[in-house]
Design an enzyme around this catalytic site. Structure first.
Site, PDB file in Angstrom:
ATOM      1  N   ASN A 169      46.645  29.335 101.541  1.00  0.00           N
ATOM      2  CA  ASN A 169      46.313  30.754 101.494  1.00  0.00           C
ATOM      3  C   ASN A 169      46.247  31.250 100.053  1.00  0.00           C
ATOM      4  OD1 ASN A 169      45.975  33.473 101.895  1.00  0.00           O
ATOM      5  ND2 ASN A 169      47.560  33.660 103.447  1.00  0.00           N
ATOM      6  N   ASP A 170      47.405  31.360  99.412  1.00  0.00           N
ATOM      7  CA  ASP A 170      47.417  31.946  98.075  1.00  0.00           C
ATOM      8  C   ASP A 170      46.617  31.126  97.060  1.00  0.00           C
ATOM      9  OD1 ASP A 170      48.967  33.974  99.044  1.00  0.00           O
ATOM     10  OD2 ASP A 170      50.853  32.972  98.574  1.00  0.00           O
ATOM     11  N   VAL A 171      46.552  29.804  97.243  1.00  0.00           N
ATOM     12  CA  VAL A 171      45.857  28.968  96.254  1.00  0.00           C
ATOM     13  C   VAL A 171      44.338  29.076  96.367  1.00  0.00           C
ATOM     14  CG1 VAL A 171      47.750  27.326  96.041  1.00  0.00           C
ATOM     15  CG2 VAL A 171      45.920  26.874  97.679  1.00  0.00           C
TER      16      VAL A 171
END
Lengths: 96, 458
Positions: free
Chosen positions: B384-386
């Site tokens: 997600n965040d990456v």
């Protein structure tokens, strides 16, 4: 027996060598790198052996625990590194 | 064995250690390198046993046998998915050995301890003991024994800084008055506490940094042991370990967009961010398994981006099967690995290699990003965040500036996710609302297996 300056030379030079060598480690192998350096830092075993093999009971007991802990690291660390490295294969060896 | 012979043995060991690590620059040479390092360790141990004036053998034997048994059992029975825990645990073991050797040295030397020796011993037990408890805490969090969410309380920083200064103060006192066993003991107890306290506020996604740091600290403890007992191979092996952890910490901190100073002192706790500022109203586009199959069939080049969610769902084998099916159809498949994907450096690589993915398909973020616009389909699995483009565009985002894998530049992005929940950092991901993004909800493993079955139909 205690040679502080000499030891500092070694620390610095080994640190630089380590930095240059490890900078080149491929990111694919960063986990094996961690477990390998872990096994290598089990070199505390050398100091632990001396303590466990001395003639004083307190040293022997501290040494016993230290030898056990360091051996777990050395043996376990190298074995698991090998197990991981065996998994990194190239296409041609892949089935299908 | 004379002293010279022993020193020569230690020198050879040191060289073998360096060559061993050098082997890790490529998967082809890695195993041979490890064999060299193993020989180095064996030489160092044999040299010590023969040349260091050992007089009693029974405790050594017991320790070696018990340690080998536990070490072997751990490496055979531990599943690859538990690798982050194992790494954390072994840092604790290594550091424990260093602490005990340090305590022993303090007791044995007694009144002969000089300020210089105390300096070395102090570093040894300080780094050692905070690594022991810090690593055990990390182990507990990874294993789920301790709550993995960050634990914070009011005044936490103040307490940590206070503890740190008290401990350093004791250390400085000891350098001038080395024989004070009470202060020595208290200092060790306090650094055990510090180890626990610095890992408390750290959440699961920051574990790669913690593990790298502990790797480094364990190495420094070993090097300090070498100073204390005047043993050069310990200094060299310790600094190799220390620099390895140091480099990994730098890589991890860059990949998370954190300053290295922030991480060096363990202040890694993620600021719990306010998520309300950015709320998307745009609709999302859903895909089902058939849609995904159709899109993939049309592709020439597919990039798969795995994240911790893949590890949790144990989906690596299903991922490999999908990649095989695609390759059978002449589609080029690559894996884009973000440095902090997972719970330890290289986590995704190990899982995919275990599932038999060829290592030349595992590409780093920097290599894949410039070619991302030629990718037909990017599949995001449990990451997600990456892959959050807000890191590139939204100055207000807490992850602004963090390097990401630019999946949004691919022609089509398929995001496999359990639900619309935000990632670890609790940040809204605009990627999900892009026009070229298709959401495929469900358990990653199940969805992938269905997709593979769909491909196998014809």
């Amino acid at each position: 027996m205690f040679s502080l300056i000499e030891s500092f030379y070694i620390l610095l030079l080994a640190g630089f060598v380590g930095f240059e060598v490890i900078k080149r480690v491929t990111p694919t192998l960063h986990t094996p790198l961690m477990s390998a350096t872990n096994a290598i830092s089990g070199i505390s075993l050398v100091g632990s052996l001396v303590a466990a093999g001395s003639d004083q009971f307190v040293s022997q007991m501290l040494g016993l625990v230290a030898v056990t802990a360091a051996t777990i690291n050395v043996v376990g660390g190298f074995l698991i590194t090998e197990r991981m490295l065996k998994m990194f294969k190239r296409k041609e060896r892949k089935q299908q | 064995m004379t002293n010279y012979l022993l020193e020569i043995t230690y020198i050879i060991s040191s060289v073998l250690f360096i060559l061993g690590l050098k082997g890790l620059s490529h998967p082809e040479s890695a195993r041979r390198g490890m064999h060299l390092a193993e020989i180095g360790m064996l030489l160092a141990v044999i040299g010590t046993l023969l040349g260091q004036g050992i007089v009693t053998w029974e405790w050594i034997l017991i320790g070696l046998v018990v340690g080998s048994a536990i070490g072997t059992a751990m490496s055979i029975f531990m599943p690859m998915t538990a690798m982050p825990q194992r790494i954390a645990l072994s840092h604790a073991f290594g550091a424990l050995a260093a602490v005990l050797v340090g305590i022993n040295e303090f007791i044995v030397k007694g009144h002969e301890i000089t300020s210089g020796l105390m300096g070395a011993l102090g570093f040894e037990v300080l780094f050692g003991s905070l690594t022991v408890t810090g690593s055990l805490m990390a182990f507990g969090k990874l294993q789920g024994i301790v709550k993995s969410a960050p634990m914070t309380y009011k005044g936490q920083n103040f307490v940590n800084i206070l503890l740190f200064f008290i401990t350093v103060g004791m250390f400085m006192y000891l350098v001038f008055f080395p024989q004070n066993i009470l202060i020595f003991g208290t200092m060790i107890a306090l650094s055990f506490l510090i180890g626990i306290f610095i890992v408390l506020p750290i959440g699961g996604a920051d574990m790669p940094v913690v593990l790298s740091l502990m790797n480094s600290y364990a190495g420094l403890a070993a090097a300090a042991t070498g100073f204390a007992i005047n043993n050069k191979v310990l200094i060299i092996a310790g600094s190799l370990d220390g620099s390895s952890g140091f480099i990994l910490s730098i890589i991890m901190s860059k990949a998370m967009n954190r300053s290295f100073a922030n991480i060096l002192f363990g202040a890694v706790g993620t600021p719990q961010v306010d998520t309300s500022s950015l709320h998307e109203d745009r609709p999302i586009t859903r895909f089902n398994v058939e849609d995904a199959k159709f899109a993939l069939e049309q592709a020439e080049r597919v990039v798969i981006v795995p994240g911790y969610g893949m590890a949790v769902a144990q989906a690596q084998y299903a991922v490999r099967e999908l990649s095989d099916e695609l390759e059978k159809r002449g589609i080029k498949v690559e894996f884009a690995i973000h440095p902090v994907a997972g719970r330890m450096p290289g986590h995704m690589n190990v899982l995919l290699a275990e599932a038999n993915v060829s290592y030349d398909q595992l590409l780093e973020m920097e290599i894949i990003n410039p070619t991302m616009d030629t990718v037909d389909v990017a599949i995001v699995i449990g990451a997600n965040d990456v892959v959050n483009p807000a890191a590139r565009t939204d100055k207000g985002s807490p992850i602004y500036g963090m390097p990401i894998i630019d999946v949004d530049k691919a022609k089509t992005v398929i995001v496999m996710k359990r639900s619309m929940a935000t990632g670890f950092a609790g940040i809204e991901n605009p990627l999900f609302y892009e026009e070229n993004t298709k959401m495929l909800f469900g358990d990653a493993k199940k969805v992938l297996q269905e997709l593979v079955a769909e491909f196998k139909k014809n």
